[in-house]
Design a protein around this motif. Sequence first.
Motif, mmCIF file in Angstrom:
data_model
loop_
_atom_site.group_PDB
_atom_site.id
_atom_site.type_symbol
_atom_site.label_atom_id
_atom_site.label_comp_id
_atom_site.label_asym_id
_atom_site.label_seq_id
_atom_site.Cartn_x
_atom_site.Cartn_y
_atom_site.Cartn_z
ATOM 1 N N ILE A 12 -47.505 -32.180 -0.581
ATOM 2 C CA ILE A 12 -47.348 -31.846 -1.806
ATOM 3 C C ILE A 12 -47.485 -30.016 -1.870
ATOM 4 O O ILE A 12 -46.852 -30.120 -3.151
ATOM 5 C CB ILE A 12 -49.107 -31.990 -1.917
ATOM 6 C CG1 ILE A 12 -49.046 -32.215 -4.030
ATOM 7 C CG2 ILE A 12 -50.468 -31.362 -1.599
ATOM 8 C CD1 ILE A 12 -50.192 -32.214 -5.154
ATOM 9 N N HIS A 13 -47.894 -29.094 -1.231
ATOM 10 C CA HIS A 13 -47.142 -28.563 -1.060
ATOM 11 C C HIS A 13 -46.288 -28.223 0.102
ATOM 12 O O HIS A 13 -46.039 -28.373 1.147
ATOM 13 C CB HIS A 13 -48.543 -26.841 -0.790
ATOM 14 C CG HIS A 13 -49.449 -27.149 -1.135
ATOM 15 N ND1 HIS A 13 -51.078 -26.715 -0.936
ATOM 16 C CD2 HIS A 13 -49.285 -27.427 -1.917
ATOM 17 C CE1 HIS A 13 -52.178 -26.856 -1.515
ATOM 18 N NE2 HIS A 13 -51.024 -27.092 -2.849
ATOM 19 N N SER A 14 -44.749 -27.942 -0.624
ATOM 20 C CA SER A 14 -43.807 -27.719 -0.362
ATOM 21 C C SER A 14 -43.409 -27.077 1.354
ATOM 22 O O SER A 14 -43.066 -27.687 2.258
ATOM 23 C CB SER A 14 -42.552 -28.192 -1.338
ATOM 24 O OG SER A 14 -42.706 -28.724 -2.267
ATOM 25 N N GLY B 149 -46.731 -24.304 -8.245
ATOM 26 C CA GLY B 149 -46.611 -23.783 -7.474
ATOM 27 C C GLY B 149 -47.399 -23.938 -6.319
ATOM 28 O O GLY B 149 -47.247 -25.411 -5.803
ATOM 29 N N HIS B 150 -48.121 -23.543 -5.831
ATOM 30 C CA HIS B 150 -49.367 -23.840 -4.896
ATOM 31 C C HIS B 150 -50.473 -24.850 -5.902
ATOM 32 O O HIS B 150 -51.307 -25.384 -5.021
ATOM 33 C CB HIS B 150 -50.154 -22.460 -3.776
ATOM 34 C CG HIS B 150 -50.669 -23.255 -2.746
ATOM 35 N ND1 HIS B 150 -50.331 -23.367 -1.942
ATOM 36 C CD2 HIS B 150 -52.394 -23.383 -3.032
ATOM 37 C CE1 HIS B 150 -50.640 -23.563 -0.845
ATOM 38 N NE2 HIS B 150 -52.200 -23.235 -1.434
ATOM 39 N N ASP B 151 -50.669 -24.181 -7.152
ATOM 40 C CA ASP B 151 -51.020 -24.820 -7.676
ATOM 41 C C ASP B 151 -51.582 -26.596 -8.412
ATOM 42 O O ASP B 151 -51.831 -26.761 -9.032
ATOM 43 C CB ASP B 151 -51.331 -23.679 -8.889
ATOM 44 C CG ASP B 151 -53.166 -22.647 -9.166
ATOM 45 O OD1 ASP B 151 -53.414 -22.270 -8.396
ATOM 46 O OD2 ASP B 151 -53.176 -22.417 -9.935
ATOM 47 N N VAL C 47 -52.306 -34.910 3.304
ATOM 48 C CA VAL C 47 -51.715 -33.893 4.446
ATOM 49 C C VAL C 47 -51.213 -32.588 3.890
ATOM 50 O O VAL C 47 -50.241 -32.600 3.266
ATOM 51 C CB VAL C 47 -50.644 -35.084 5.340
ATOM 52 C CG1 VAL C 47 -50.774 -34.109 5.997
ATOM 53 C CG2 VAL C 47 -51.282 -36.482 5.194
ATOM 54 N N HIS C 48 -52.297 -31.340 4.555
ATOM 55 C CA HIS C 48 -51.667 -30.543 4.343
ATOM 56 C C HIS C 48 -51.072 -29.686 5.751
ATOM 57 O O HIS C 48 -51.704 -30.065 6.819
ATOM 58 C CB HIS C 48 -52.616 -29.852 3.469
ATOM 59 C CG HIS C 48 -52.667 -29.690 2.324
ATOM 60 N ND1 HIS C 48 -52.396 -28.955 1.174
ATOM 61 C CD2 HIS C 48 -52.943 -31.273 1.801
ATOM 62 C CE1 HIS C 48 -52.922 -29.531 -0.317
ATOM 63 N NE2 HIS C 48 -52.952 -31.328 0.114
ATOM 64 N N GLN C 49 -51.000 -28.342 5.090
ATOM 65 C CA GLN C 49 -51.334 -27.138 6.975
ATOM 66 C C GLN C 49 -51.498 -26.125 5.923
ATOM 67 O O GLN C 49 -51.350 -25.678 5.208
ATOM 68 C CB GLN C 49 -49.596 -27.185 7.009
ATOM 69 C CG GLN C 49 -48.770 -27.743 7.636
ATOM 70 C CD GLN C 49 -47.683 -28.033 8.165
ATOM 71 O OE1 GLN C 49 -46.455 -28.601 7.335
ATOM 72 N NE2 GLN C 49 -47.295 -26.841 8.329
ATOM 73 N N MET C 50 -52.362 -25.386 6.711
ATOM 74 C CA MET C 50 -52.523 -23.614 6.779
ATOM 75 C C MET C 50 -52.115 -22.818 7.704
ATOM 76 O O MET C 50 -51.083 -22.658 8.051
ATOM 77 C CB MET C 50 -53.913 -23.994 6.732
ATOM 78 C CG MET C 50 -54.400 -24.456 8.536
ATOM 79 S SD MET C 50 -55.901 -24.458 8.439
ATOM 80 C CE MET C 50 -56.282 -24.987 10.523
HETATM 81 ZN ZN LIG Z 1 -51.934 -27.225 1.403
#
Ligand SMILES: [Zn+2]
Length: 702
Positions: free
Chosen positions: A39-41, A114-116, A148-151
């Motif tokens: 979702i966070h590209s 954006g990230h929001d 599923v995300h990354q940091m």
């Molecule tokens: Zn994220």
Amino acid sequence: DKYRTISSRLADPRTIASEQEAAALVRNGKTIVSISCSIHSNEIVASQMSMNLAYELATATDPRTVEILDNTILLLIPSANPDGIDMVAEWYRKTLGTKSEGTVPPQLYHHYAGHDNNRDWFMLNLAETQAITKLYWQEWFPQIVYDVHQMGQNGPRFVIPPFYDPPNPRIDPSIVRDVGLVGYKMAADLQAAGVKGVATNTTFDMWWHGGFRTAPYYHNSIGILSEAASADLMTPVTITNERLKATGRVRGLNSPLEAVISHPDPWTGGVWRPRDIANVEMIASRSILEMAAKYRERFLGNFYNIGKANLEKRAGEPQAFIIGAGQPRSENIARLIEILTWQGVEVHQMTHELWVKHDQNRNELHEMPLGSFLVFVNQPKKNNVLSLFERQVYPNRINQDGTPDPPYDVAGWTLPLQMGIEVETVWDIRDMEKMRPTLRPVTTIDQARAVMNLGPAGGAFGKLSNPLRAPARVGIYQGAMGSMDEGWTRLVLDNHQIDYTSVTDQQMRSGALEYDVLVLPSTGEAGMIRGLSADRYPDDVAGGIGEAGVQNLKRFVENGGRLVCFEASCGLVMKTFELPIKNVLAGVRRSDFYNPGSIVKLEVDTKHELARGVLEETPAYFTNSSAFEVADEGKVRTIAKYAMRDALLSGWMLGETLINGKAALVETDFGKGQIVLFAFRPQHRGQTYATFPFIFNALEKR
Ligand SMILES: [Zn+2]
């Protein structure tokens, strides 16, 4: 359809006649699992991983895969924001082999948010959130949602549940436990596969509502988040042991090199590739699916049991919330009802007045008029109702050194408060059973609109009418850094069909500012002036507004323009224009004042034209915002102040006395123009309908 029907019936136990029938549905159902990627590209790898996962599930014939296929249905979302993936992929390809390789694109990767875009899951401002909310809570009712995300690059390699404190008291404790159960299964499978650097019980908590994996908790479902350490988009990185050593403490983990129960096998450094990220995400996905398959009946049964228990009254809970008829802002009420019903909350139209008890401790009855809307607490989505209507009271979590332990996201979000809508909490309704036939379920938004004499909406989440009587020519500053606050500003204006032009860094530098009103969304001084670094970005996007832009802002106001500043952008303007205003919170330590995102009360001078349509006391959103002290009241007009006492309405705030009575919205003349300074964000995440009128009034010609 068979399995979808089973899932939707288990979600609403009132559709099931007996425990025998429930048991049969549990026996015959499949666990519905959804996995949503990237979702966070710029957290790009999961989207790539998703195709491998789909391929494996479609082709493998080993017993473990067959067990998954036999017992689960997977709703795989390769990208919850496909436009953003395209944007990032195009930028990555274009910049390969240049100084910009691996950087994030010089624009928001979601048109508005954006990230929001992962902060919208109870508000439903965005088309993507609306679509997935419909898929989940109107159609499939997944028991498990995996986001599923990354940091960043320098922490543990992979962070998964169990999460960190605090749990929200409105999340069913069995959900907290099941999230932990699934998390530990993932951790064990990752360890068995030899993956190092997997951490649990750190950073991410279970308080806030509005995230992809947190919203499901309020729908009686399990929400799982994983955060993998990032590479440079798809370019591998080398992380040295020294870099890991230099990484500071986060909540629940002192160092990525420390071996503790929640992180028993630290990763000590080396090359970290997108392939490594895909690998851990693949193991995690299969782990969840395997769990969902093996314990199918358990997950389905618990999902049903929570919904069923929600139909019973628990101690200390009200009976209903009533949105009273006859209050202003019927458009806001219509939008609130649409937001609620879209996510499966039941709302009733009152066709007859009701006598209700407002005060839990007194037996007085008050009349609520027909035309009001009633939301029962005891419905399958009880936890969602309570968490959206109640005022949040964040636990007072103070570290040993006296500093607050910050929540992962905001502390308070009460929806009717944010939208400026009066809601009565109802503890008892007289003759409820006799009156029940007078309640009519709201089945379409146009039904609710008709009750309030509003015309048809023209489609789901339709545009609202333009509130401006004399629209000015509006410019909105849009720096190449990409500001989410800028995006949300556009969303609010677009939703209200207000025209504006986006103003780039170059235009600010060149001084071509042909507007009546220029809006500076919340952006820090350094970000605005310096912008993106020329070390990593091409010349056409690097450099910010520069000193030239600052001087042009000054000329713009001197020549009669109106400059409207939100929160962080006020600092630069107060300094540049040498205004007799100071932010009393600048430099204040967190142990003395802290508010990480709460609803506060403003006292408003309603005679001022900027306050038209705002109540004398109004909720506003405060999130690491400012509070102004005005040195020259002859020059600076104060339109709104933080309340003199009891300013906190929902959330968490320490050291409130520092802002009591301080200015929150001021205006001053400068040259032939004006400057309007908001100490807070009146359009925070597109949620704060209560304070939108301040913005609209600032966009009127005078
Ligand atoms: Zn994220």
